[in-house]
Design a protein around this motif. Structure first.
Motif, PDB file in Angstrom:
ATOM      1  N   TYR A 157       0.840  -1.206   0.000  1.00 31.78           N
ATOM      2  CA  TYR A 157       0.000   0.000   0.000  1.00 31.78           C
ATOM      3  C   TYR A 157       0.873   1.253   0.000  1.00 31.78           C
ATOM      4  O   TYR A 157       0.608   2.213  -0.741  1.00 31.78           O
ATOM      5  CB  TYR A 157      -0.927   0.026   1.220  1.00 31.78           C
ATOM      6  N   MET A 158       1.910   1.265   0.830  1.00 35.11           N
ATOM      7  CA  MET A 158       2.780   2.437   0.933  1.00 35.11           C
ATOM      8  C   MET A 158       3.462   2.728  -0.405  1.00 35.11           C
ATOM      9  O   MET A 158       3.620   3.888  -0.797  1.00 35.11           O
ATOM     10  CB  MET A 158       3.808   2.213   2.046  1.00 35.11           C
ATOM     11  N   MET A 159       3.841   1.681  -1.114  1.00 32.61           N
ATOM     12  CA  MET A 159       4.442   1.871  -2.439  1.00 32.61           C
ATOM     13  C   MET A 159       3.411   2.419  -3.422  1.00 32.61           C
ATOM     14  O   MET A 159       3.710   3.290  -4.241  1.00 32.61           O
ATOM     15  CB  MET A 159       5.029   0.547  -2.941  1.00 32.61           C
ATOM     16  N   TRP A 160       2.182   1.910  -3.323  1.00 37.27           N
ATOM     17  CA  TRP A 160       1.102   2.360  -4.209  1.00 37.27           C
ATOM     18  C   TRP A 160       0.721   3.807  -3.923  1.00 37.27           C
ATOM     19  O   TRP A 160       0.531   4.610  -4.840  1.00 37.27           O
ATOM     20  CB  TRP A 160      -0.106   1.444  -4.016  1.00 37.27           C
ATOM     21  N   ALA A 161       0.618   4.151  -2.648  1.00 31.20           N
ATOM     22  CA  ALA A 161       0.116   5.473  -2.266  1.00 31.20           C
ATOM     23  C   ALA A 161       1.170   6.567  -2.368  1.00 31.20           C
ATOM     24  O   ALA A 161       0.843   7.719  -2.667  1.00 31.20           O
ATOM     25  CB  ALA A 161      -0.436   5.421  -0.835  1.00 31.20           C
ATOM     26  N   HIS A 162       2.437   6.217  -2.133  1.00 35.77           N
ATOM     27  CA  HIS A 162       3.469   7.251  -2.030  1.00 35.77           C
ATOM     28  C   HIS A 162       4.616   7.081  -3.021  1.00 35.77           C
ATOM     29  O   HIS A 162       5.562   7.874  -2.995  1.00 35.77           O
ATOM     30  CB  HIS A 162       4.031   7.274  -0.603  1.00 35.77           C
ATOM     31  N   GLY A 163       4.536   6.059  -3.850  1.00 35.96           N
ATOM     32  CA  GLY A 163       5.580   5.862  -4.848  1.00 35.96           C
ATOM     33  C   GLY A 163       6.931   5.491  -4.266  1.00 35.96           C
ATOM     34  O   GLY A 163       7.968   5.761  -4.879  1.00 35.96           O
ATOM     35  N   LEU A 164       6.929   4.883  -3.085  1.00 34.93           N
ATOM     36  CA  LEU A 164       8.183   4.498  -2.441  1.00 34.93           C
ATOM     37  C   LEU A 164       8.713   3.202  -3.045  1.00 34.93           C
ATOM     38  O   LEU A 164       7.949   2.375  -3.542  1.00 34.93           O
ATOM     39  CB  LEU A 164       7.966   4.310  -0.938  1.00 34.93           C
ATOM     40  N   ASP A 165      10.034   3.018  -2.977  1.00 35.88           N
ATOM     41  CA  ASP A 165      10.588   1.748  -3.433  1.00 35.88           C
ATOM     42  C   ASP A 165      10.594   0.761  -2.267  1.00 35.88           C
ATOM     43  O   ASP A 165      10.407   1.130  -1.106  1.00 35.88           O
ATOM     44  CB  ASP A 165      11.998   1.926  -4.007  1.00 35.88           C
ATOM     45  N   GLU A 166      10.819  -0.505  -2.585  1.00 38.52           N
ATOM     46  CA  GLU A 166      10.715  -1.554  -1.563  1.00 38.52           C
ATOM     47  C   GLU A 166      11.743  -1.382  -0.452  1.00 38.52           C
ATOM     48  O   GLU A 166      11.441  -1.621   0.723  1.00 38.52           O
ATOM     49  CB  GLU A 166      10.878  -2.936  -2.201  1.00 38.52           C
ATOM     50  N   ALA A 167      12.947  -0.956  -0.795  1.00 39.71           N
ATOM     51  CA  ALA A 167      13.988  -0.790   0.222  1.00 39.71           C
ATOM     52  C   ALA A 167      13.586   0.270   1.247  1.00 39.71           C
ATOM     53  O   ALA A 167      13.792   0.095   2.459  1.00 39.71           O
ATOM     54  CB  ALA A 167      15.313  -0.417  -0.438  1.00 39.71           C
TER      55      ALA A 167
END
Length: 211
Positions: A157-167
């Motif tokens: 969700y955090m990657m989807w919502a904020h465009g963060l990478d997995e690391a």
């Protein structure tokens, strides 16, 4: 003699039962309980009392002294025993299997999480913990992969919502503050479930005293 796994499951149920009884004492159903809380013995203080209270007699008979000590420690949740606080909470909160959410359901839940996050981080964790993604992922979880499961669920969700990478997401989640916050949310859900099981109206008992 019952297998170690069966002993652990029985011990976990015993600890849950003991916790329920403690909640019942803290939130009595009657205005004037027959026995005041401070006179009620805590069976967790004595190994033999604890074992005789919560372990089936046939199992207890088959245990040697070392096994009895281990069983008592397991029920109490002493450090070094198989069940950590995180494991106990997840096991108690996610008691039944849940279906894997479809892609449509997952995206719909992301929108719910997004709205919750606008209210605050704890609101996000609470919405996540009560949602279908967590219900599916945390049932019968392999605790050796706890971080990976968190990254693949809340982290997704955090990657989807904020465009963060997995690391970046992994670093945010694998943090003492995160674990403490998520533990608090799970503890709140577990307490609500226990009180509901006991038929206790939490709002009634949590109301501030009137002058």
């Amino acid at each position: 003699m019952a297998s170690v796994t069966k002993q652990q499951k029985r011990a976990k149920r015993a600890k849950t039962k003991a916790k329920a009884q403690r909640v019942a004492r803290q939130h009595p159903q009657t205005v004037n309980p027959i026995v005041p809380d401070y006179f009620m013995p805590d069976v967790f203080d004595d190994d033999e009392t604890l074992l005789h209270s919560y372990v089936e007699p046939d199992i207890l008979e088959a245990l040697n002294e070392e096994e009895r000590e281990a069983m008592a420690s397991l029920i109490r949740g002493d450090s070094g025993m198989p069940f950590t606080e995180d494991e106990m909470l997840l096991t108690e909160v996610y008691l039944v299997p849940a279906p894997e959410p479809s892609e449509e359901q997952r995206l719909a839940h992301y929108e719910v999480l997004k709205r919750a996050e606008q209210q605050g981080f704890l609101d996000l964790l609470d919405a996540f913990a009560r949602g279908p993604i967590a219900a599916h992922a945390f049932y019968n979880i392999d605790f050796d992969h706890y971080l990976d499961v968190l990254v693949n669920t809340l982290g997704a969700y955090m990657m989807w919502a904020h465009g963060l990478d997995e690391a970046t997401v992994r670093a945010c989640i694998d943090d003492d503050d995160f674990y403490e916050a998520f533990r608090a949310v799970l503890g709140e859900i577990e307490m609500e479930s226990t009180m509901q099981m006991l038929g206790i109206d939490r709002n009634e008992h949590d109301e501030p005293a009137q002058d």
